[in-house]
Structures are given as structure tokens and as C-alpha cells.
Motif scaffolding. Structure first.
Motif, PDB file in Angstrom:
ATOM      1  N   THR A   6      10.496  14.146  34.854  1.00 20.87           N
ATOM      2  CA  THR A   6       9.161  13.559  34.921  1.00 20.87           C
ATOM      3  C   THR A   6       8.109  14.618  35.215  1.00 20.87           C
ATOM      4  O   THR A   6       7.038  14.648  34.588  1.00 20.87           O
ATOM      5  N   SER A   7       8.396  15.514  36.154  1.00 24.33           N
ATOM      6  CA  SER A   7       7.447  16.566  36.518  1.00 24.33           C
ATOM      7  C   SER A   7       7.175  17.506  35.354  1.00 24.33           C
ATOM      8  O   SER A   7       6.015  17.878  35.099  1.00 24.33           O
ATOM      9  N   ARG A  10       4.989  15.702  32.708  1.00 21.96           N
ATOM     10  CA  ARG A  10       3.603  15.531  33.149  1.00 21.96           C
ATOM     11  C   ARG A  10       2.844  16.860  33.162  1.00 21.96           C
ATOM     12  O   ARG A  10       1.692  16.935  32.725  1.00 21.96           O
ATOM     13  N   SER A  11       3.469  17.908  33.665  1.00 23.25           N
ATOM     14  CA  SER A  11       2.766  19.194  33.765  1.00 23.25           C
ATOM     15  C   SER A  11       2.465  19.772  32.390  1.00 23.25           C
ATOM     16  O   SER A  11       1.375  20.313  32.166  1.00 23.25           O
ATOM     17  N   PHE A  13       2.111  18.053  29.586  1.00 20.89           N
ATOM     18  CA  PHE A  13       1.091  17.218  28.939  1.00 20.89           C
ATOM     19  C   PHE A  13      -0.284  17.505  29.531  1.00 20.89           C
ATOM     20  O   PHE A  13      -1.287  17.507  28.817  1.00 20.89           O
ATOM     21  N   LYS A  14      -0.323  17.754  30.836  1.00 15.16           N
ATOM     22  CA  LYS A  14      -1.590  18.105  31.477  1.00 15.16           C
ATOM     23  C   LYS A  14      -2.130  19.417  30.929  1.00 15.16           C
ATOM     24  O   LYS A  14      -3.343  19.568  30.724  1.00 15.16           O
ATOM     25  N   GLY A  61      -0.543   8.756  27.457  1.00 20.28           N
ATOM     26  CA  GLY A  61      -0.984   9.024  28.816  1.00 20.28           C
ATOM     27  C   GLY A  61      -0.515   7.973  29.794  1.00 20.28           C
ATOM     28  O   GLY A  61      -0.053   8.283  30.905  1.00 20.28           O
ATOM     29  N   ILE A  64       3.357   8.274  30.345  1.00 19.67           N
ATOM     30  CA  ILE A  64       3.681   9.431  31.187  1.00 19.67           C
ATOM     31  C   ILE A  64       3.335   9.145  32.652  1.00 19.67           C
ATOM     32  O   ILE A  64       4.095   9.482  33.565  1.00 19.67           O
ATOM     33  N   ASP A  65       2.202   8.494  32.895  1.00 22.95           N
ATOM     34  CA  ASP A  65       1.814   8.157  34.266  1.00 22.95           C
ATOM     35  C   ASP A  65       2.817   7.223  34.925  1.00 22.95           C
ATOM     36  O   ASP A  65       2.989   7.249  36.149  1.00 22.95           O
ATOM     37  N   GLN A  66       3.488   6.388  34.124  1.00 28.35           N
ATOM     38  CA  GLN A  66       4.367   5.363  34.668  1.00 28.35           C
ATOM     39  C   GLN A  66       5.853   5.693  34.530  1.00 28.35           C
ATOM     40  O   GLN A  66       6.695   4.821  34.738  1.00 28.35           O
ATOM     41  N   ASP A  68       7.892   7.191  36.390  1.00 31.80           N
ATOM     42  CA  ASP A  68       8.686   6.986  37.602  1.00 31.80           C
ATOM     43  C   ASP A  68       8.614   5.550  38.114  1.00 31.80           C
ATOM     44  O   ASP A  68       9.099   5.252  39.206  1.00 31.80           O
ATOM     45  N   TRP A 122      11.222  16.604  27.500  1.00 30.46           N
ATOM     46  CA  TRP A 122      10.489  15.782  26.541  1.00 30.46           C
ATOM     47  C   TRP A 122      11.435  15.005  25.629  1.00 30.46           C
ATOM     48  O   TRP A 122      11.204  13.825  25.338  1.00 30.46           O
TER      49      TRP A 122
END
Length: 386
Positions: A6-7, A10-11, A13-14, A61, A64-66, A68, A122
Motif C-alpha cells: 500500500t505504501s 501511494r508514494s 502515485f503521489k 485516487g 488508492i486512498d482506500q 487499507d 502495483w
């Protein structure tokens, strides 16, 4: 999905969002790779891709936010999988999309951040998304689309229409949900509309549509829709009204045509064994925006559990509006102010199930103001893709 995966997702994609061109550059790169490698897929998309790219980034988006919180994201992915049947999507299409996403991400992320570990993360995330969507689609027994025939089209305001259609087959939806629709004058352009009525034995459904300035589909619906037109309608989506905790009071907040999914639930609630005490705040910029007050007021007069509070930002209508837009006699006085602020200061909304429907900015502002007043964010529900 583990925390490291997950980390990494997210990183990376950010970092794409922070690169030149940001998320828009990623969306353009993704579709360029997808169509170049699989030109036959292009036929499923509209000629103008701006809205499509926006929806893609919004969906990615949110997922990815959800990542977890599987209880939040997996039901949405299952709904999207059932809805995507309208495109005739196959396993090969999903594989092509996955490969195009990986290629676009690798090209924009850069060699320092795009490591073998990041790519594996991914691919694991995409595999989960694809499996959830395809499993739901393959298990669905209903049709990929419904056909709705327009039986009534009423211009409530110059820029707002109420449209009723009769479906060719029964659609099992929950009041509060929404669907994608395609109108005959805008092929391959799907737009989301909420049901304004609960399911009926005669298969008649109702939508409230406001014209979006510069939009492709809403002007066609509000202005050009004719009796007898046939629409294609996808599978039901959304979580509003899907679940409610027994014994909890309700607070419903709507801006403009956002009243539609709340209205569908209100019309359905009298059949419940434990009808909860419910406050509905309906807001608009001008009094004319509260176009559905007669229906809401009529319902509140026969339902002692329901209180309807109208809120406007400006006490006078714009000069181009004609006709009577006064409050129904006996109804709660019009309150003036910003909707979220008015609601937050009106009373104590802790220990309520809360639904908020409106523009993204209105939803964010209202949620923030309720939380500042002591409401737990877990008690506030709104559709991520509405």
C-alpha cells in the motif's frame, strides 16, 4: 493487501501527481499507451476524452486512498465490475488496461522511484482490483444494460429538467443509488444520474438533471429530450441507503439536484418497521433552486418522523426567473446562509447517520463543518464517484 504494498503504491502515485503535468499527464499517457497497443478498444470511448480522463483519475485516487480499508473499496469495485459489462469488457481488455497503467506509471515515475519492488506492488494492487471487478461481473445474472423509454420530460427551470422513463426490465436497485446513462444524441458518453424514486412495480424511474455549463450530455437531456427517446442504463452504483444502523436517527443534506437520491429514500422509508427520526436540509443558491419543496413538504405533513429545512444563500431569485417560488404555506421558514454552516449550527448531530449529496466542494465543506462541530467522520456518508 500488506502495508508495504500500500505504501509503495501511494508514494509512487503521489510522485506522478507532483511530476510536470501531474495527474492529467498520467491520464493522457495511459490512454495513449492503451489505444496504441489495443486500437480496437478506442471504439468504446467518446471522441472527447476530457471527462473520461477526470473520472479515471478520480477513481484511481479513491481506490488508492482506500486500499487499507477493504470494506470500503471492495464493494465499490464490485459495483464497477458489474457496471463495466455495458462496454462488453473481456479479460483481455482488463489485461490490456493493467499493462497500460504499468507502462504509463513507469514512464512518468522515473527510474529512481520505479523499482522492481514498486512494480510488484502495483501489479498486486491491480490484480486485486481486476479480480474483484471480474468476479462480480461474472457472477451477475442481470442484463449488462437496461433500456429506458422516456415517458415524461418536464422543464422545472430553464436549466433543470425532471425526466421519467419506463424500464424494459425490472432493475433491482436500492433507493439512494445512481446509474450511468447514455442518451441517443450523445453516443458513448455515459453520465451518472441518481434515482429520485424507489423501485416501482411499473418499472418507472425518475431522474433530476441540471444543465452543466459547457457540458456535453446535461444540455442534451434538459433541452433536447423527447417523449419516446430510449436511453441505455447501466448497473446500480453507490452506497447511500444501502445500509443503516438500527435505532440511529438520520440527517440528510442536499444541494440542488442532490435531493434526488435522498428523496428516493424518503419515499421508501414509510414501509420500514422502524422509521427513524429524520432531518432533511435542502439547499440552493436561490429560492428557485429548491424546486422539489412541494413534494418534500407534502411528505413531511403525513410523516411525523420527518422535518424538512430549506436553506438558501440569497433571499431573492435572479432577475431571469419567473413564477412563484415561495415556500409552501406552513413549512419551516427559509434559512439563509452557507448550507454546511447552517446545518452544523442548527443542532447536535452526534449519534446520527448522516448523508451529504452535492458538488464536491459542498460535500467537503459540509463534512469539515460537521466534524468541527463534534461529528465523527465515520458517521458521514457520501458517494465517492457521485
Amino acid at each position: 493487501m500488506d502495508s508495504l504494498t500500500t505504501s509503495l503504491v501511494r508514494s509512487s502515485f503521489k510522485s506522478v501527481g507532483a511530476s510536470p503535468g501531474g495527474e492529467n499527464a498520467f491520464a493522457r499517457a495511459f490512454y495513449a499507451v492503451l489505444f496504441a497497443s489495443n486500437p480496437e478498444i478506442r471504439q468504446h470511448f467518446p471522441a472527447a476524452m476530457d471527462d473520461q480522463r477526470d473520472r479515471l483519475m478520480h477513481a484511481i485516487g479513491y481506490v488508492i486512498d482506500q486500499l487499507d480499508t477493504p470494506g470500503e473499496v471492495l464493494p465499490l469495485l464490485a459495483q464497477l465490475g458489474r457496471d463495466h459489462r455495458k462496454y462488453g469488457v473481456t479479460d483481455d481488455h482488463y489485461n490490456a488496461v493493467a499493462d497500460a497503467l504499468i507502462t504509463a506509471l513507469a514512464n512518468l515515475t522515473g527510474t529512481e522511484l520505479w523499482t522492481d519492488e514498486t512494480e510488484r506492488a502495483w501489479r498486486d494492487a491491480i490484480a486485486l482490483i481486476v479480480a474483484t471487478m471480474t468476479d462480480a461481473a461474472n457472477a451477475e445474472q442481470g442484463p449488462p444494460t437496461w433500456v429506458g423509454t422516456v415517458i415524461n420530460h418536464h422543464r422545472v427551470l430553464d436549466d433543470l429538467a425532471i425526466v421519467r422513463l419506463q424500464l424494459d426490465q425490472t432493475m433491482p436497485y436500492v433507493p439512494g443509488q445512481y446509474v450511468s446513462v447514455q442518451v441517443p444524441t450523445r453516443p458513448r458518453m455515459w453520465r451518472y444520474l441518481s434515482f429520485a424514486t424507489p423501485p416501482r412495480p411499473d418499472r418507472i424511474v425518475e431522474f433530476h438533471v441540471r444543465r452543466v455549463s459547457g457540458g456535453w450530455v446535461s444540455p442534451a437531456i434538459t433541452t433536447d429530450t423527447r417523449i419516446g427517446d430510449t436511453w441505455l442504463i447501466g448497473s446500480p452504483l453507490g452506497g447511500l441507503g444501502v445500509s443503516r444502523r438500527p435505532g440511529r436517527r438520520r440527517l440528510m443534506i442536499a444541494e440542488g439536484t442532490g435531493i434526488a437520491p435522498l428523496r428516493a429514500q424518503l419515499l421508501d422509508m414509510p414501509r420500514l418497521d422502524d422509521t427513524p427520526r429524520t432531518h432533511v436540509f435542502v439547499g440552493g443558491t436561490y429560492p428557485c433552486d429548491l424546486y422539489d419543496l412541494d413534494i418534500l413538504w407534502g411528505l413531511s405533513r403525513t410523516c411525523p418522523w420527518l422535518t424538512v429545512v430549506p436553506v438558501i444563500e440569497n433571499s431573492d431569485n435572479p432577475w431571469w426567473v419567473s413564477g412563484n417560488t415561495q415556500n409552501p404555506a406552513g413549512m419551516h421558514d427559509l434559512l439563509t446562509g452557507q448550507l454546511g454552516r447552517v446545518v452544523a449550527t442548527y443542532g447536535d448531530w452526534t449519534d446520527h447517520d448522516i448523508q451529504v449529496v452535492g458538488s464536491p466542494s459542498m460535500v467537503r465543506a459540509t463534512k469539515y463543518q460537521l466534524m468541527a462541530a463534534g461529528v465523527d467522520s465515520a458517521d458521514i456518508c457520501h458517494d465517492p464517484l457521485y
